[in-house]
Design a protein around this motif. Structure first.
Motif, PDB file in Angstrom:
ATOM      1  N   ARG A 195       7.531   0.049  -4.231  1.00 10.30           N
ATOM      2  CA  ARG A 195       7.500  -0.636  -2.933  1.00 10.30           C
ATOM      3  C   ARG A 195       6.398  -1.678  -3.004  1.00 10.30           C
ATOM      4  O   ARG A 195       5.685  -1.765  -3.991  1.00 10.30           O
ATOM      5  CB  ARG A 195       7.271   0.374  -1.806  1.00 10.30           C
ATOM      6  CG  ARG A 195       5.947   1.092  -1.866  1.00 10.30           C
ATOM      7  CD  ARG A 195       5.801   2.076  -0.687  1.00 10.30           C
ATOM      8  NE  ARG A 195       4.484   2.647  -0.651  1.00 10.30           N
ATOM      9  CZ  ARG A 195       4.070   3.694  -1.339  1.00 10.30           C
ATOM     10  NH1 ARG A 195       4.904   4.307  -2.163  1.00 10.30           N
ATOM     11  NH2 ARG A 195       2.845   4.135  -1.240  1.00 10.30           N
ATOM     12  N   GLU A 196       6.234  -2.431  -1.963  1.00 10.53           N
ATOM     13  CA  GLU A 196       5.249  -3.508  -1.979  1.00 10.53           C
ATOM     14  C   GLU A 196       3.858  -2.981  -2.353  1.00 10.53           C
ATOM     15  O   GLU A 196       3.328  -2.075  -1.725  1.00 10.53           O
ATOM     16  CB  GLU A 196       5.175  -4.205  -0.620  1.00 10.53           C
ATOM     17  CG  GLU A 196       4.249  -5.401  -0.656  1.00 10.53           C
ATOM     18  CD  GLU A 196       4.239  -6.191   0.644  1.00 10.53           C
ATOM     19  OE1 GLU A 196       3.287  -6.969   0.818  1.00 10.53           O
ATOM     20  OE2 GLU A 196       5.159  -6.032   1.456  1.00 10.53           O
ATOM     21  N   GLY A 197       3.311  -3.559  -3.429  1.00 12.87           N
ATOM     22  CA  GLY A 197       1.965  -3.214  -3.867  1.00 12.87           C
ATOM     23  C   GLY A 197       1.828  -1.864  -4.543  1.00 12.87           C
ATOM     24  O   GLY A 197       0.721  -1.419  -4.823  1.00 12.87           O
ATOM     25  N   HIS A 198       2.941  -1.202  -4.847  1.00  8.44           N
ATOM     26  CA  HIS A 198       2.873   0.137  -5.426  1.00  8.44           C
ATOM     27  C   HIS A 198       4.013   0.337  -6.423  1.00  8.44           C
ATOM     28  O   HIS A 198       5.153  -0.027  -6.158  1.00  8.44           O
ATOM     29  CB  HIS A 198       2.989   1.190  -4.317  1.00  8.44           C
ATOM     30  CG  HIS A 198       3.008   2.592  -4.820  1.00  8.44           C
ATOM     31  ND1 HIS A 198       1.871   3.294  -5.104  1.00  8.44           N
ATOM     32  CD2 HIS A 198       4.048   3.414  -5.098  1.00  8.44           C
ATOM     33  CE1 HIS A 198       2.202   4.502  -5.533  1.00  8.44           C
ATOM     34  NE2 HIS A 198       3.518   4.608  -5.528  1.00  8.44           N
ATOM     35  N   CYS A 199       3.663   0.937  -7.552  1.00  4.60           N
ATOM     36  CA  CYS A 199       4.670   1.292  -8.547  1.00  4.60           C
ATOM     37  C   CYS A 199       4.241   2.596  -9.202  1.00  4.60           C
ATOM     38  O   CYS A 199       3.115   2.713  -9.682  1.00  4.60           O
ATOM     39  CB  CYS A 199       4.795   0.196  -9.601  1.00  4.60           C
ATOM     40  SG  CYS A 199       5.892   0.653 -10.961  1.00  4.60           S
TER      41      CYS A 199
END
Length: 67
Positions: A21-25
């Motif tokens: 998701r946005e800013g996270h992996c």
């Protein structure tokens, strides 16, 4: 939730995209003997690949969309 990465090298290594998701992996890897060096530790190349992929997915999640 696991997602398809669609990258032959990552699939061969067994790396899975667990969450993105946005800013996270978040990636997953079930470490097996083939991932280890002679000392029984994770190969540096595997660790570097994980870092590279994680950074790329994180950056891509912040890329501006079409206007």
């Amino acid at each position: 939730m696991k997602n398809e990465i669609a990258n032959p090298l990552l699939e061969d290594l067994g790396i899975e995209l667990m969450e993105w998701r946005e800013g996270h992996c978040e990636l997953g890897l079930d470490v097996a003997p083939r991932h280890l060096n002679r000392r029984g530790r994770l190969q540096g190349g595997v660790a570097a690949t994980l870092l590279d992929v994680q950074g790329s997915f994180k950056r891509a999640s912040r890329a501006p969309g079409p206007e």
